[in-house]
Design an enzyme around this catalytic site. Structure first.
Site, PDB file in Angstrom:
ATOM      1  N   ARG A  94       0.510  -1.481   0.233  1.00 24.31           N
ATOM      2  CA  ARG A  94      -0.173  -0.124   0.006  1.00 24.31           C
ATOM      3  C   ARG A  94       0.875   1.051   0.114  1.00 24.31           C
ATOM      4  NH1 ARG A  94      -4.757   2.339   4.883  1.00 24.31           N
ATOM      5  NH2 ARG A  94      -4.812   4.435   4.196  1.00 24.31           N
ATOM      6  N   ASP A 172     -18.513   0.446   3.473  1.00 23.92           N
ATOM      7  CA  ASP A 172     -18.995   1.040   4.933  1.00 23.92           C
ATOM      8  C   ASP A 172     -18.515   2.092   4.280  1.00 23.92           C
ATOM      9  OD1 ASP A 172     -16.075   1.172   4.793  1.00 23.92           O
ATOM     10  OD2 ASP A 172     -16.119   0.729   7.171  1.00 23.92           O
ATOM     11  N   TYR A 264     -15.270  10.432  -0.559  1.00 22.51           N
ATOM     12  CA  TYR A 264     -14.435  10.731  -1.518  1.00 22.51           C
ATOM     13  C   TYR A 264     -13.761  11.126  -2.624  1.00 22.51           C
ATOM     14  CZ  TYR A 264     -12.421   6.558   1.152  1.00 22.51           C
ATOM     15  OH  TYR A 264     -12.005   5.465   2.006  1.00 22.51           O
ATOM     16  N   ARG A 284      -0.064   7.580   4.081  1.00 26.49           N
ATOM     17  CA  ARG A 284      -1.364   7.069   4.944  1.00 26.49           C
ATOM     18  C   ARG A 284      -0.975   5.558   5.146  1.00 26.49           C
ATOM     19  NH1 ARG A 284      -4.745   8.126   8.798  1.00 26.49           N
ATOM     20  NH2 ARG A 284      -6.394   7.194   8.523  1.00 26.49           N
TER      21      ARG A 284
END
Length: 441
Positions: A94, A172, A264, A284
């Site tokens: 990531r 979610d 987003y 992040r």
């Protein structure tokens, strides 16, 4: 009420313990007989599992069997539900996903833009393999997937398993936003009925009503415009990055007040602003590794050492409770309304049928029954169609091993829209992901 057998795939996730607290909070609505954890990382899973065993003993003694395993046959046999939360490549990949686009002054984020593309490409193969393996042991179980990036994963799974009506992709994030709406209104999230349309991480609330049918949308807008909005779900409430994200909802609403935006959308509407706030050496993902990951596993260690959860603050977050309530509606045919990701098939009448859209649906034991959205306005339609083209090209590229389609995809994505940059980013992504994406070699 039948007790269910549940398998959690990705038992080593930092969200697992919160999910277990959610199962406890919702045990009257979704009673369990057996819970199984499955993960390929035995050590991470063991920490979560040993803490969970103590938690269940104290707060969910009705569960007859709890096991954790790396054995697929044990994990995948005789389950009624599968909750799937995998991260192919882990947080270290990531970090690469975020750093590569940031090096070219493009958005570096795990699900949006080029980072989301890289993560999606890695997720597709593992998700297809998982579904095939699950189906070899449990033909009729519900597979509830919340592996990110959900839009790309949902598109790939719908192509590979078009006739499997017991795969449901869920996110979610709209629920986390609705928790904040509920806080503004002084009510519970479950009191609110949303009208919403879009793609995953790319949508808009057109209205929010209560169960009496009263339209609360303008009230929410006015509060946000005058006072702002904050993240209140326990999992993100203390996170400065998430608080900044929720603060941006006011800016988005000021700039386009027609609908309430998904958080987003900030990455697509203000990409330069989002890049400017990032630090390529402290992405992040690095913050998650030093923050939530460290916090969760230290919590597990304390529970294991003490043999009790009594001195710990455990909470059921919306991530888990939403998933559990979705499962309950499917299991017991309650027909409750939730936002899910499904083939369009006319739901949004001026959007192509094979788009995987995120919309409200009544969930029964036959699956989702979606409510018609009708025609959407030109601006949102054009935004969605561009993003949809990006998502479909990414999945095309994975199946075909086409580098050109990855370049085309990023050229459409609003976080890049520059062919020379798209080419360089694709080169770097494929170089870093060689072991995960052999079809491009």
């Amino acid at each position: 009420m039948k007790q269910q057998n549940l398998t959690v795939i990705g038992g080593g996730s930092t969200y697992t313990l919160g999910m277990m607290s959610s199962l406890i909070a919702e045990k009257d609505a979704f009673p369990l007989k057996r819970v199984v954890f499955y993960d390929i990382d035995a050590d991470r899973q063991a920490l979560n599992a040993q803490a969970t065993a103590i938690l269940f003993k104290e707060q969910y003694p009705e569960i007859e069997e709890f096991i954790y395993t790396t054995n697929k046959e044990v994990a995948f046999s005789n389950s009624d539900f599968f909750f799937v939360q995998i991260r192919t490549g882990g947080l270290l990949m990531r970090e690469k996903d975020e750093q590569i686009p940031l090096a070219y002054n493009c958005v570096g984020q795990e699900t949006c833009g080029a980072g989301g593309m890289a993560y999606g490409l890695r997720s597709i193969g593992d998700m297809i393999t998982l579904v095939n393996e699950i189906r070899s042991y449990s033909k009729n179980a519900w597979i509830l997937n919340y592996t990110n990036p959900a839009a790309i994963v949902a598109e790939a799974l719908n192509r590979e398993f078009p006739d499997d009506k017991r795969i449901l992709n869920i996110c979610d994030m709209p629920a986390a936003i609705m928790v904040s709406y509920a806080q503004l209104l002084g009510c519970e999230i479950w009191d609110l009925v949303p009208e919403y349309f879009g793609l995953n991480h790319y949508g808009w609330f057109t209205s929010i009503r209560n169960k009496n049918g009263d339209d609360l949308t303008d009230k929410i807008k006015n509060i946000i415009m005058n006072k702002g909005i904050t993240a209140v779900d326990p999992e993100i409430a203390d996170d400065p990055s998430w608080q900044a994200t929720f603060q941006n909802m006011k800016v988005m609403l000021q700039d386009n007040p027609e609908f309430l935006p998904n958080t987003y959308l900030q990455y697509y509407l203000y990409p330069e602003k989002m890049v400017a706030k990032e630090d390529i050496s402290n992405t992040r993902s690095r913050q998650v590794m030093n923050g939530r990951e460290k916090r969760v596993f230290e919590l597990c260690q304390r529970i294991i050492s003490a043999g009790s959860t009594k001195n710990e603050q455990m909470h059921a977050d919306i991530h888990g409770r939403y998933m559990v309530r979705v499962a309950a509606s499917l299991a017991y045919n309650t027909g409750d309304t939730y936002l899910v990701i499904v083939p369009n098939n006319g739901i949004i009448s001026n959007l192509q049928d094979d788009a995987m859209v995120e919309v409200p649906a009544s969930l029964t034991n036959n699956g989702p029954h979606c409510f018609a959205v009708g025609k959407i306005p030109t601006f949102q339609k054009a935004m969605i169609e561009t993003q949809l083209g990006y998502e479909k090209l990414v999945v095309d590229a994975w199946f075909e091993g086409s580098k050109q389609k990855l370049v085309n995809a990023l050229t459409l994505n609003r976080t890049v829209i520059n062919v020379p940059k798209a080419k360089k980013i694709v080169d770097d992504i494929l170089k870093e992901n060689q072991m995960y994406l052999p079809q491009f070699s």
